[in-house]
Design an enzyme around this catalytic site. Structure first.
Site, PDB file in Angstrom:
ATOM      1  N   HIS A 463      10.918  39.438  58.726  1.00 25.02           N
ATOM      2  CA  HIS A 463      11.133  40.758  58.127  1.00 25.02           C
ATOM      3  C   HIS A 463       9.947  41.680  58.414  1.00 25.02           C
ATOM      4  O   HIS A 463      10.122  42.811  58.894  1.00 25.02           O
ATOM      5  CB  HIS A 463      11.318  40.587  56.612  1.00 25.02           C
ATOM      6  CG  HIS A 463      11.521  41.863  55.863  1.00 25.02           C
ATOM      7  ND1 HIS A 463      12.763  42.279  55.420  1.00 25.02           N
ATOM      8  CD2 HIS A 463      10.648  42.833  55.471  1.00 25.02           C
ATOM      9  CE1 HIS A 463      12.637  43.433  54.794  1.00 25.02           C
ATOM     10  NE2 HIS A 463      11.357  43.794  54.805  1.00 25.02           N
ATOM     11  N   GLU A 464       8.740  41.191  58.132  1.00 22.46           N
ATOM     12  CA  GLU A 464       7.566  42.036  58.348  1.00 22.46           C
ATOM     13  C   GLU A 464       7.348  42.313  59.838  1.00 22.46           C
ATOM     14  O   GLU A 464       6.896  43.395  60.216  1.00 22.46           O
ATOM     15  CB  GLU A 464       6.327  41.395  57.721  1.00 22.46           C
ATOM     16  CG  GLU A 464       6.415  41.205  56.214  1.00 22.46           C
ATOM     17  CD  GLU A 464       6.784  42.475  55.464  1.00 22.46           C
ATOM     18  OE1 GLU A 464       6.470  43.584  55.941  1.00 22.46           O
ATOM     19  OE2 GLU A 464       7.413  42.368  54.390  1.00 22.46           O
ATOM     20  N   HIS A 467       9.369  45.288  60.777  1.00 20.16           N
ATOM     21  CA  HIS A 467       8.651  46.540  60.497  1.00 20.16           C
ATOM     22  C   HIS A 467       7.603  46.804  61.583  1.00 20.16           C
ATOM     23  O   HIS A 467       7.442  47.929  62.056  1.00 20.16           O
ATOM     24  CB  HIS A 467       7.937  46.437  59.141  1.00 20.16           C
ATOM     25  CG  HIS A 467       8.810  46.641  57.956  1.00 20.16           C
ATOM     26  ND1 HIS A 467       9.649  47.717  57.809  1.00 20.16           N
ATOM     27  CD2 HIS A 467       8.962  45.904  56.819  1.00 20.16           C
ATOM     28  CE1 HIS A 467      10.286  47.638  56.649  1.00 20.16           C
ATOM     29  NE2 HIS A 467       9.886  46.540  56.033  1.00 20.16           N
ATOM     30  N   HIS A 470       9.075  48.120  64.750  1.00 22.97           N
ATOM     31  CA  HIS A 470       9.464  49.523  64.596  1.00 22.97           C
ATOM     32  C   HIS A 470       8.262  50.428  64.923  1.00 22.97           C
ATOM     33  O   HIS A 470       8.416  51.489  65.535  1.00 22.97           O
ATOM     34  CB  HIS A 470       9.935  49.752  63.159  1.00 22.97           C
ATOM     35  CG  HIS A 470      10.772  50.980  62.977  1.00 22.97           C
ATOM     36  ND1 HIS A 470      11.299  51.352  61.767  1.00 22.97           N
ATOM     37  CD2 HIS A 470      11.183  51.934  63.851  1.00 22.97           C
ATOM     38  CE1 HIS A 470      11.995  52.466  61.899  1.00 22.97           C
ATOM     39  NE2 HIS A 470      11.939  52.841  63.161  1.00 22.97           N
TER      40      HIS A 470
END
Length: 673
Positions: A463-464, A467, A470
């Site tokens: 998940h991190e 980020h 992105h």
């Protein structure tokens, strides 16, 4: 340079930064920034003469303060906290000055009206649009007296939020439970016992030292057979930073003040509530739209949640002899039920997810999706645990770099997060590549063995990294909309939640496993049982998130209120959507850093909003399983590379060829039936 916070020639000099560097650096950079603002007020209103000098000064200030804020989160000390708290109001004051500067506002308006603006890039147009919006939201159009009050509110809110977060950190760090007899810890995994024993030994005490950090707290709740022990730690955890904790750490008054100030701020700008103000920068249009979205999901999920709860109660009563299912029993009974139903435990699975293999698997997913390689790199770091990596393309050119700080420790904020250290930017001498922090709070390896991660922790890491990607894969060269800058808050979670899906693909999952003792990969039979259990209690998990999101929106839907009203709002939301009602002394709200110390105020719904988007994005990969590189390239170019240079809905539609649909979200969560 003698002050490392003023050195922007390369990577941050974390090994050299001291608390005494903070104030001189920030005061120097603030003076430079104010000089740049003064010059910009009369500069030619074009990009190079007006925007670039402002970006130069603002970036230097942001990078220096970002390093201070980061250290305050990962290596907190009394001296650093004092320096941070002393300078935070200065930054808030400057931000208010910028957003209320009518001369700057007029310059942006001239830039938007100039003939050249029509031919500008999407990114530059978006920078100007966002700036004009932010002037309004920053109080530029207010009367002088109101401007002064607005600035004072913003400054006080920044201080209150920092204090809130520090109280939670102090409460967690202050707690310790010493247990002398190992028999009282029956059921706990061996690695957790070893870590607790090592913590006690470090203090020269016999037995075991337990704490409230997640690598200790969650295993106690999930595996400890000692019900009284589970209750003791549960109570200590859920009363942190409340009136039931030490008075100096009580967040009650902070919550009241934060809510009152937010409502006053919103009203100054003509909004009916802070919820309306918050949504001015998000995809969702109104609080009513968000509320309808959340209630619709609740109506779909609550029957599944009620079924989950009924099954848990029956199992607790009939198999474990528990006539009542208390809050400190839920994780324990859930784990026992999962073991009984699917013939595996999370602890069994954890032994396969050894840190080196997990990282190799994560980096392999990045390579397969985007044809990029992650390579070890070197940099000054803030703690010996921290690793540093570079991301390169097929030609070996640098795309970006990132720090990875995996383990929990005292002085480090709980949770997991990504933050940017340096953003991508097109400069006269070339492209400035992005640099990010990836931070988790996992348990470290003990007795010479590598760390092992639960499957949930693996999902958190992915998940991190989503980020991080992105931020790292942006191809936008303008600071204001590069990476996640300028991306609507309720779309920011799309890339992170998308990455979680790869933790459930057999070939990828097997490649990231090697048993801690035998080195064997995860057996297919065990994976099949994990997959069968994927949506175990998904109904309960969904309504829990909806509980938090509805509480957040309702809390910010009207005037600020006393702490008793805050509890009443939470109790009302729980009666409506929750199936696990905690005891009356639970003070979850006193630790809800997302909305009181983070960026999620009147925006916690973003997790579910973005989950709908991310599930639909992943469905594109499911629909073309033999064409992953092409789909990954489309995802990169249409969403990740675009950053905030165009609206998130346009990014999504360009990738998917249509607006978002909820079907994949319901299917992935087992809620479509």
């Amino acid at each position: 340079m003698s002050n490392p916070l003023l050195d922007f020639s390369g990577l941050p000099r974390f090994a050299d930064i001291r608390p005494e560097h903070v104030t001189p650096a920030i005061e120097t950079l603030l003076a430079q920034a104010r000089a740049a603002v003064e010059a910009a007020e009369t500069a030619a209103p074009d990009w190079d003469s007006f925007i670039v000098p402002l970006d130069d000064a603002g970036e230097r200030l942001g990078r220096a303060w970002g390093q201070v804020a980061h250290l305050q989160a990962v290596l907190n000390t009394p001296a650093l906290r004092e320096a941070y708290n002393a300078n935070l109001p200065k930054l808030s004051q400057f931000d208010a000055e910028m957003k209320q500067n009518l001369a700057l506002h007029a310059q942006y308006q001239r830039l938007a009206a100039a003939p050249e603006h029509a031919a500008a890039s999407d990114a530059r147009k978006r920078v100007i649009e966002n700036a004009l919006r932010d002037f309004r939201l920053g109080g530029a159009e207010l009367a002088d007296e109101q401007k002064s009050r607005f600035a004072a509110i913003k400054e006080e809110l920044a201080s209150l939020s920092a204090h809130f977060e520090q109280n939670v950190l102090d409460a967690i760090d202050a707690y310790a439970l010493y247990v002398e007899e190992g028999t009282e810890l029956a059921g706990l995994p061996a690695d957790v016992l070893a870590a607790c024993r090592a913590a006690a030994e470090k203090e020269g005490r016999p037995g075991y030292r337990l704490n409230l950090q997640m690598p200790c707290y969650l295993p106690v709740q999930s595996y400890a057979d000692n019900r009284a022990l589970r209750q003791t730690l549960y109570r200590a955890s859920v009363t942190c930073a409340s009136e039931l904790d030490a008075p100096e750490r009580d967040n009650s008054a902070l919550i009241e003040r934060i809510l009152a100030l937010r409502h006053e701020l919103a009203q100054l700008l003509g909004f009916g509530s802070y919820g309306e103000y918050s949504l001015a920068t998000k995809m969702a249009d109104t609080p009513e739209q968000v509320s309808a979205f959340l209630h619709d999901l609740a109506a779909r999920a609550r029957p599944h949640a009620q079924q989950d709860r009924a099954q848990l109660e029956a199992f607790a009563r009939e198999t474990l002899g528990l006539d009542t299912l208390e809050a400190w029993d839920i994780a324990y009974v859930s784990e026992k039920l999962k073991q009984a139903r699917y013939s595996f435990s999370q602890q069994e699975v954890k032994q396969y997810f050894t840190e080196p293999r997990v990282l190799a698997g994560l980096f392999g997913v990045i390579e397969s999706l985007y044809r990029l390689q992650v390579q070890p790199d070197t940099a000054p770091v803030w703690h010996p645990d921290v690793r540093f990596y570079r991301l390169v393309n097929a030609e070996g050119a640098l795309v970006g770099q990132f720090y990875l700080d995996l383990y929990a420790r005292e002085g480090k904020r709980g949770g997991a997060w990504m933050d940017d250290c340096r953003n991508r930017r097109d400069k006269a001498d070339g492209v400035q590549t992005p640099l990010v922090y990836l931070v988790c709070n996992f348990g470290r390896g003990v007795d010479g063995k590598p760390a092992t991660f639960s499957h949930n922790e693996v999902i958190t890491l992915f998940h991190e990294m989503g980020h991080g990607l992105h931020q790292l894969l942006t191809e936008v060269g303008e600071l204001g909309v590069a990476g996640i800058n300028g991306v609507e808050w309720d779309a920011v979670e799309l890339p992170s939640q998308f990455m979680e899906n790869f933790c459930w693909e057999w070939e990828r999952l097997q490649a990231m496993t090697a048993h801690a003792d035998t080195g064997e990969p995860l057996p297919r039979a065990l994976f099949d049982r994990m997959l069968a259990a994927k949506n175990f209690q998904s109904g309960m998990a969904t309504v829990r998130q909806l509980e938090f999101a509805l509480f957040d929106m309702e809390l910010h839907g009207g005037p600020g209120a006393g702490i008793s009203h805050v509890q009443q709002v939470l109790d009302r939301v729980r009666r409506e959507v929750a199936v696990n009602i905690p005891p009356p002394w639970n003070r979850f709200q006193h630790q809800f850093g997302h909305i009181f110390a983070g960026g999620y105020a009147a925006g916690y719904y973003s997790y579910k909003w973005a989950e709908v988007l991310s599930a639909d994005v992943y469905a594109a990969f499911e629909e073309a399983p033999d064409d992953v590189p092409a789909t990954g390239e489309r995802l990169r170019t249409q969403i990740l590379a675009r950053g905030g240079s165009r609206p998130a809905l346009e990014n999504f539609t360009a990738f998917r060829g249509r607006p978002p649909q909820v079907d994949a979200f319901l299917r992935h969560g087992g809620l479509s039936g």
